[in-house]
Write a protein that holds these residues in place. Structure first.
Motif, mmCIF file in Angstrom:
data_model
loop_
_atom_site.group_PDB
_atom_site.id
_atom_site.type_symbol
_atom_site.label_atom_id
_atom_site.label_comp_id
_atom_site.label_asym_id
_atom_site.label_seq_id
_atom_site.Cartn_x
_atom_site.Cartn_y
_atom_site.Cartn_z
ATOM 1 N N TRP A 121 45.357 40.458 31.095
ATOM 2 C CA TRP A 121 44.962 39.356 30.219
ATOM 3 C C TRP A 121 44.486 38.176 31.073
ATOM 4 N N GLY A 122 43.190 37.891 31.007
ATOM 5 C CA GLY A 122 42.647 36.739 31.713
ATOM 6 C C GLY A 122 42.630 36.917 33.219
ATOM 7 N N ASP A 123 42.572 35.809 33.909
ATOM 8 C CA ASP A 123 42.517 35.777 35.375
ATOM 9 C C ASP A 123 43.926 35.658 35.929
ATOM 10 N N LEU A 124 44.254 36.465 36.915
ATOM 11 C CA LEU A 124 45.600 36.441 37.496
ATOM 12 C C LEU A 124 45.758 35.395 38.592
ATOM 13 N N GLY A 125 44.732 34.568 38.792
ATOM 14 C CA GLY A 125 44.821 33.502 39.784
ATOM 15 C C GLY A 125 44.994 34.045 41.182
ATOM 16 N N PRO A 126 46.000 33.575 41.919
ATOM 17 C CA PRO A 126 46.210 34.052 43.287
ATOM 18 C C PRO A 126 46.454 35.556 43.395
ATOM 19 N N LEU A 144 42.966 46.654 43.375
ATOM 20 C CA LEU A 144 43.889 47.612 43.985
ATOM 21 C C LEU A 144 44.407 48.609 42.952
ATOM 22 N N PHE A 145 44.703 48.121 41.746
ATOM 23 C CA PHE A 145 45.151 49.027 40.682
ATOM 24 C C PHE A 145 44.057 50.035 40.338
ATOM 25 N N GLU A 146 42.842 49.538 40.218
ATOM 26 C CA GLU A 146 41.728 50.428 39.871
ATOM 27 C C GLU A 146 41.501 51.470 40.961
ATOM 28 N N ALA A 147 41.599 51.027 42.227
ATOM 29 C CA ALA A 147 41.412 51.968 43.339
ATOM 30 C C ALA A 147 42.504 53.023 43.377
ATOM 31 N N ALA A 148 43.684 52.697 42.835
ATOM 32 C CA ALA A 148 44.801 53.646 42.803
ATOM 33 C C ALA A 148 44.703 54.600 41.623
ATOM 34 N N GLY A 149 43.623 54.487 40.823
ATOM 35 C CA GLY A 149 43.428 55.401 39.719
ATOM 36 C C GLY A 149 44.069 54.977 38.416
ATOM 37 N N ILE A 150 44.532 53.739 38.345
ATOM 38 C CA ILE A 150 45.140 53.233 37.112
ATOM 39 C C ILE A 150 44.051 52.587 36.259
ATOM 40 N N THR A 151 43.980 52.968 35.007
ATOM 41 C CA THR A 151 42.982 52.399 34.103
ATOM 42 C C THR A 151 43.369 50.951 33.781
ATOM 43 N N VAL A 152 42.429 50.047 34.005
ATOM 44 C CA VAL A 152 42.686 48.632 33.753
ATOM 45 C C VAL A 152 41.826 48.169 32.586
ATOM 46 N N LEU A 153 42.477 47.766 31.501
ATOM 47 C CA LEU A 153 41.794 47.188 30.351
ATOM 48 C C LEU A 153 41.815 45.672 30.492
ATOM 49 N N HIS A 154 40.763 45.020 30.071
ATOM 50 C CA HIS A 154 40.681 43.569 30.232
ATOM 51 C C HIS A 154 40.616 42.882 28.874
ATOM 52 N N LYS A 155 41.406 41.820 28.736
ATOM 53 C CA LYS A 155 41.363 40.982 27.544
ATOM 54 C C LYS A 155 41.381 39.513 27.977
ATOM 55 N N LYS A 156 40.855 38.649 27.118
ATOM 56 C CA LYS A 156 40.761 37.238 27.468
ATOM 57 C C LYS A 156 42.094 36.528 27.286
ATOM 58 N N GLY A 157 42.308 35.506 28.169
ATOM 59 C CA GLY A 157 43.463 34.624 28.039
ATOM 60 C C GLY A 157 44.736 35.204 28.609
ATOM 61 N N GLY A 178 46.567 35.303 31.534
ATOM 62 C CA GLY A 178 46.861 35.270 32.960
ATOM 63 C C GLY A 178 48.054 36.111 33.337
ATOM 64 N N HIS A 179 48.183 37.301 32.725
ATOM 65 C CA HIS A 179 49.302 38.180 33.063
ATOM 66 C C HIS A 179 48.891 39.642 32.846
ATOM 67 N N ILE A 180 49.782 40.554 33.231
ATOM 68 C CA ILE A 180 49.559 41.992 33.054
ATOM 69 C C ILE A 180 50.476 42.489 31.941
ATOM 70 N N GLU A 181 49.916 43.265 31.021
ATOM 71 C CA GLU A 181 50.735 43.877 29.981
ATOM 72 C C GLU A 181 50.897 45.365 30.295
#
Length: 516
Positions: A324-329, A336-349, A351-354
């Motif tokens: 969700w959003g930008d994770l900042g630092p 890195l998650f994508e390179a490890a083969g984990i599917t990453v879905l993106h949503k706005k707002g 600033g965290h991972i669900e």
């Protein structure tokens, strides 16, 4: 041309004390011998003096043996060794130091003893002789206070071992003449060292700015959030520091480290940002001083096993996550998650991972998981470089669903990281340490102790930080750093974590820049 440009131009070898001029070193302990070796190898005639009869001659013999070892290792040729030995002399009487152009003192850390020494030296040497102290904790201004010519007095704080470590803090006391400080700067630079300019303040640069590195680790330990081995591993393997604070203080000596902390605290009129640790006080009182006593935070007895950091058992990684959003630092984690083969879905707002379980994975921000009793929240610590980090630290409340925690553990293990889970402590370990380092550093810069560049150089070279605190805070973001401290201050309302004006100003400037 600005004043700073003029000062920079003056910092060259033309202002240095020439190698044909004599350098005298008073005090022949480890540091005195090290400083003498640096000046000797740089080409100066060197005279060693010690108030204890025979010590100077012993030091000359020890230095000669050191030069012999350098020849054996191929670091010094035989001709240079012969020339250096010919320039090295023991002085049995202070009067033999009369023609020295620079006298550096490296004796006991006692103000009155140092004051008497320099009062005596001033009667012997010429008025153009530069007088310098290698003190690490006493006021340069106070040492020079009774001198007839305090303007020619300066601090030259070398780090041990002096022949190997490049940093030298060039400390100007209240009365130090600018041209004397410049000459001292140019001289040690000509010796191959990296000097930094510093005003006379408690702890100078390194011992002042470094206090949070030890203090925050001790605070996390005192709160029962993690053990020393795990805290060390977090700062080493996640934070990128060369050594953890517990193993480092064992090496320095717990009594020495605690005395410096207490000295800085007292010198700043017991400012809560520098408050010493009761746990460390008890360790010193028990005689567990570290390596030199055979036991500190860790045992150094023969055959003793070093405690291992807490490392989570293997867990399955989730197949997908939502960012969700930008994770900042922590944004580099996405790649890195994508390179490890984990599917990453993106949503706005957000600033965290669900995680698939619905649990939220957030970068340490100074809050705690137990404050969100209706939500499943796991915090992860700041890393110097998420790609290079070999360990990631997680924090959550005790009653979190084990399946949600396992998802978080497995996610980072899928990146090839070891994972440590610590107690639900605000700011975790690396994040709060870096924020406090930045706060103390910004305060020092804004009070004119040193430039931001010199502070960063001092911390990288003096204590091997992966980056200077000003550089690191700028990279993380002053707004994030200031926000984390404000959250900590809300939970520990004693002033320790209240962000200083220096950090607040920089955060505000960052906000203004982003709004353009």
């Amino acid at each position: 041309m600005t004043t700073s440009e003029t000062a920079t131009e003056g910092q060259d070898h033309t202002a240095a004390i020439g190698p044909d001029r004599t350098v005298a070193v008073v005090g022949t302990g480890t540091m005195g011998q090290g400083i003498a070796q640096v000046a000797l190898v740089a080409g100066h005639p060197v005279r060693l003096y010690d108030s204890a009869p025979g010590r100077a001659a012993e030091a000359v013999a020890a230095l000669t043996a050191r030069l012999d070892r350098l020849v054996e290792k191929g670091r010094l040729d035989a001709a240079a060794r012969e020339a250096a030995v010919g320039r090295l002399h023991a002085a049995e009487d202070p009067a033999e130091l009369a023609d020295a152009s620079l006298v550096i003192e490296a004796i006991v850390e006692d103000l009155s003893v140092k004051q008497r020494l320099f009062a005596d030296l001033e009667k012997i040497v010429g008025d153009d002789t530069v007088l310098a102290t290698n003190t690490s904790s006493l006021s340069v201004t106070a040492i020079a206070g009774g001198l007839r010519l305090p303007g020619r007095f300066v601090g030259l704080h070398f780090f041990n071992p002096a022949p190997l470590l490049p940093l030298v803090e060039v400390v100007s006391g209240f009365a130090t003449d600018q041209d004397v400080a410049t000459r001292a700067y140019a001289t040690v630079k000509g010796w191959g060292k990296t000097p930094v300019r510093c005003a006379d303040t408690p702890g100078f640069i390194v011992n002042r700015v470094a206090r949070p590195f030890y203090a925050e680790a001790l605070r996390v330990y005192e709160e029962g959030a993690a053990d020393p081995a795990t805290i060390d591993a977090a700062l080493r393997e996640c934070g990128g520091f060369r050594m953890g604070p517990f193993e480092l203080t064992d090496l320095i000596g717990q009594d020495v480290n605690e005395a410096v902390t207490r000295s800085v605290w007292d010198s700043f009129f017991q400012d809560p940002k520098f408050t010493p640790s009761l746990a460390q006080r008890r360790l010193v009182e028990s005689g567990r001083l570290g390596r030199k006593s055979g036991h500190g935070w860790f045992s150094y007895a023969e055959g003793a096993e070093r405690p291992e950091p807490h490392t989570a058992a293997p867990a399955n990684a989730p197949e997908w996550i939502t960012v969700w959003g930008d994770l900042g630092p922590a944004e580099p984690l996405v790649g890195l998650f994508e390179a490890a083969g984990i599917t990453v879905l993106h949503k706005k707002g957000g600033g965290h991972i669900e995680l698939p379980s619905g649990a939220e994975l957030s970068l340490a921000d100074g809050e705690t998981s137990f404050e969100y009793a209706e939500e499943a929240i796991v915090y992860f610590d700041l890393a110097y470089d998420y790609a290079a980090a070999s360990r990631i630290v997680l924090s959550t409340r005790e009653d979190l669903d084990p399946a949600a925690l396992a998802e978080a553990v497995g996610l980072f293990q899928a990146l090839g990281k070891k994972v440590s889970v610590i107690g639900d402590v605000p700011g975790m370990i690396v994040a709060r340490t870096v924020a406090m380092l930045a706060d103390v550093a910004a305060d020092a810069v804004d009070r004119g102790v040193a430039t931001a560049e010199d502070v960063d150089t001092a911390m990288r070279l003096g204590v091997n930080y992966p980056a200077g605190p000003m550089e690191w805070a700028g990279r993380v973001g002053y707004r994030h750093t200031c926000g984390l401290l404000r959250e900590l201050h809300a939970r520990y309302a004693n002033g320790r974590y209240a962000p200083g004006l220096g950090l607040v100003r920089r955060a505000a400037a960052e906000d203004a820049e982003d709004s353009r």
